[in-house]
Scaffold this motif. Structure first.
Motif, mmCIF file in Angstrom:
data_model
loop_
_atom_site.group_PDB
_atom_site.id
_atom_site.type_symbol
_atom_site.label_atom_id
_atom_site.label_comp_id
_atom_site.label_asym_id
_atom_site.label_seq_id
_atom_site.Cartn_x
_atom_site.Cartn_y
_atom_site.Cartn_z
ATOM 1 N N ASP A 1 0.819 -1.218 0.000
ATOM 2 C CA ASP A 1 0.000 0.000 0.000
ATOM 3 C C ASP A 1 0.854 1.271 0.000
ATOM 4 O O ASP A 1 0.338 2.351 -0.252
ATOM 5 C CB ASP A 1 -0.946 0.003 1.204
ATOM 6 N N TYR A 2 2.156 1.149 0.267
ATOM 7 C CA TYR A 2 3.032 2.326 0.183
ATOM 8 C C TYR A 2 3.174 2.823 -1.251
ATOM 9 O O TYR A 2 3.462 4.002 -1.486
ATOM 10 C CB TYR A 2 4.444 2.009 0.712
ATOM 11 N N LYS A 3 3.075 1.871 -2.221
ATOM 12 C CA LYS A 3 3.274 2.189 -3.638
ATOM 13 C C LYS A 3 4.649 2.815 -3.879
ATOM 14 O O LYS A 3 4.807 3.769 -4.645
ATOM 15 C CB LYS A 3 2.166 3.112 -4.156
ATOM 16 N N SER A 4 5.664 2.276 -3.199
ATOM 17 C CA SER A 4 7.033 2.768 -3.346
ATOM 18 C C SER A 4 7.615 2.318 -4.684
ATOM 19 O O SER A 4 7.192 1.296 -5.240
ATOM 20 C CB SER A 4 7.908 2.236 -2.204
ATOM 21 N N GLU B 1 -1.346 -9.342 -6.751
ATOM 22 C CA GLU B 1 -0.990 -8.001 -6.279
ATOM 23 C C GLU B 1 0.440 -7.638 -6.689
ATOM 24 O O GLU B 1 0.715 -6.495 -7.082
ATOM 25 C CB GLU B 1 -1.133 -7.926 -4.758
ATOM 26 N N TYR C 1 1.551 -4.600 -9.079
ATOM 27 C CA TYR C 1 2.580 -3.635 -8.678
ATOM 28 C C TYR C 1 3.624 -3.484 -9.781
ATOM 29 O O TYR C 1 4.006 -2.374 -10.155
ATOM 30 C CB TYR C 1 3.228 -4.109 -7.374
ATOM 31 N N ASN D 1 2.293 -1.629 -12.808
ATOM 32 C CA ASN D 1 2.130 -0.196 -12.549
ATOM 33 C C ASN D 1 3.466 0.534 -12.462
ATOM 34 O O ASN D 1 3.516 1.701 -12.075
ATOM 35 C CB ASN D 1 1.337 0.023 -11.260
ATOM 36 N N GLY E 1 6.310 -0.633 -10.773
ATOM 37 C CA GLY E 1 7.129 -0.934 -9.603
ATOM 38 C C GLY E 1 8.292 -1.846 -9.951
ATOM 39 O O GLY E 1 8.219 -2.662 -10.882
#
Length: 525
Positions: A417-420, A443, A447, A450, A452
């Motif tokens: 959920d940090y989307k680091s 998930e 990530y 997107n 990551g």
């Protein structure tokens, strides 16, 4: 003829949780019986009751037809039941033989007879193919040997029923094959094996029968040869599960993580990590394979700032974080799912609301006008609990009361959920059921797609091979191989993990470039 183990109407409650609900469980003498179920289904609790760790509120236990009260593990071993837990119960500073005979030492003239202890351990090891050196100190041997020691401990105490909890979680494919040979030898000798596992391929390969628990109840008893992975999964989850992972949505982009020449001191003369270099790009998953204890954890902790390095650098994008604190590295774009979800990944006495807010608590909406907004924290927790399917009585429940798999979901949910820009994930699905594996993999791929960058460290080679575009292998603190996804097989990776280079790749890569641009000699392994 009476069953070897018969558990009838077993009920066990914890605050807010009905762990076992009138469970019947029966195992025949001389069989390998798999016990399966989702996280929180009650498998480990049921077997801990059989091993004397917990006592049921209702129900009875019969061993070979005789009713037993198992008030402690000593009671269990006295009727021939031994359990090998996921976390081994050994004294690191003692020898293998000393660990095996502890509290049951052979004596001679009133003194411990160490020679007799060594002989007895060697006899058991030879009888069942459990290769160990009785005189070796426990802290000097690899994890695969530690498991053999635990099995020998139970056999030394004349266990007729052996319970193994996720026994292959830290083994190479070759070590898993050897373990299965041992289990077959034990079965041939008339011993009974109960296997707690989430790995369907292993269940199909080794077990005679399968019992499936769901929501604390026995929902299926199957003959393995007459069943299938799909049928077992349906009983576990109530639905079809698809573990195929989609390919990346686009080609990898810019370098996010650039780690160069990282060296981490070890506890002895040898470095835990030696001059390791790697990159991870946006939209890419890079896997690191290796037997536990070969530097993977130390490498991850060096990148996140938990380990001191004696040389090397860490950059996230254009920013050098080599001398930054953990907090600065987190703020600089690193999220981290640690291997130890209990000691590092969570605060066990705190509730899910607080645990899921960690790291988010300095920013809106959780931080408002310099104060924590409890309402926002609760909504944040509810959202992640629902999204990741955490089985928990309420968001205010202490996470230390959760099953290992559900606690893992809490840690994974918070970090994703940090989307680091960079996520370091160590053993993200260890101890997690097949339905949760499917959700976590989905998930992780989302990530990646997107943008990551994911550095994946896992003992599950199938997971590494399924998710990763590139696979690095570590042995004795060094990155000894880089294998493209298209070339990766469990056999090939297993050989590298054991310190061997296959002959065909040895010739092809005798002077292959490593990730740091240096040259790898053929005898680097």
């Amino acid at each position: 003829m009476a069953a070897e183990v018969s558990m009838r109407g077993i009920t066990k409650r914890f605050p807010g949780v009905l762990a076992n609900d009138s469970v019947d469980f029966e195992v025949e003498s001389g069989e390998i019986h798999a016990l399966m179920g989702e996280n929180g289904a009650g498998k480990s609790i049921l077997m801990s009751i059989l091993a004397g760790v917990y006592q049921p509120e209702e129900g009875e236990i019969l061993i070979r037809g005789e009713r037993q009260t198992l008030a402690s593990p000593l009671d269990a071993i006295n009727v021939g039941i031994g359990m090998v837990f996921q976390s081994f119960k050994l004294f690191p500073s003692l020898t293998i033989a000393e660990n095996v005979v502890f509290r049951r030492e052979p004596t001679k003239r009133g003194l411990i007879d160490r020679a007799a202890a060594n002989r007895k351990v060697a006899e058991i090891a030879e009888q069942y193919g459990l290769a160990v050196d009785p005189a070796a100190r426990v802290d000097s041997v690899p994890v695969g040997v530690l498991q053999r020691v635990e099995i020998i401990k139970a056999l030394y105490r004349e266990a007729r029923v052996l319970i193994l909890d996720e026994p292959t979680a830290v083994l190479t494919p070759q070590e898993t094959d050897r373990l299965f040979d041992v289990l077959r030898a034990l079965k041939a000798d008339g011993r009974t094996i109960i296997l707690i596992t989430h790995k369907l391929n292993e269940v199909m390969a080794i077990s005679d029968r399968v019992t499936v628990l769901r929501d604390g109840r026995n929902v299926a008893q199957l003959v393995t040869a007459d069943s299938s992975p799909e049928e077992i999964t349906r009983h576990m989850t109530g639905r079809h599960v698809d573990l195929t992972t989609p390919p990346p949505a686009q080609q990898p982009g810019q370098v996010v993580l650039d780690a160069r020449e990282l060296t981490v001191p070890g506890s002895g003369e040898r470095n835990a990590v030696a001059e390791a270099s790697l990159t991870v790009r946006s939209g890419e998953i890079v896997g690191i394979a290796g037997v536990a204890g070969n530097g993977q954890v130390e490498l991850a902790e060096a990148i996140i700032g938990m380990r001191r390095t004696t040389s090397g650098s860490v950059r996230i994008g254009d920013v050098d974080l080599s001398h930054s604190s953990i907090a600065q590295r987190r703020d600089g774009g690193i999220a981290y799912i640690p291997e130890d979800r209990h000691a590092i990944g969570s605060a066990g006495t705190a509730d899910a609301i607080d645990n899921l807010a960690l790291g988010h608590h300095r920013k809106a909406p959780i931080m408002s006008h310099g104060l924590l907004a409890r309402g926002a924290m609760l909504e944040h927790a509810k959202r992640l609990i629902k999204r990741f399917g955490v089985k928990i009585a309420s968001p205010s429940t202490p996470v230390g009361t959760l099953s290992g798999g559900n606690l893992q979901k809490v840690v994974v949910a918070r970090e994703l959920d940090y989307k680091s820009p960079l996520l370091i994930a160590e053993q993200p699905t260890r101890g997690v059921d097949i339905g949760a594996i499917e959700a976590i993999h989905r998930e992780l791929c989302e990530y990646r797609d997107n943008g990551g960058a994911l550095l994946l460290i896992s003992a599950e080679l199938s997971e590494i091979m399924s998710l990763s575009s590139r696979i690095l292998v570590m042995f004795e603190g060094r990155i000894v191989a880089e294998v493209p996804k298209a070339e990766a097989t469990e056999a090939l990776l297993g050989l590298y993990m054991a310190g061997h280079e296959p002959e065909e790749r040895h010739r092809a890569s005798a002077f292959a470039p490593l990730t740091n641009g240096t040259t790898q000699k053929g005898d680097a392994l």
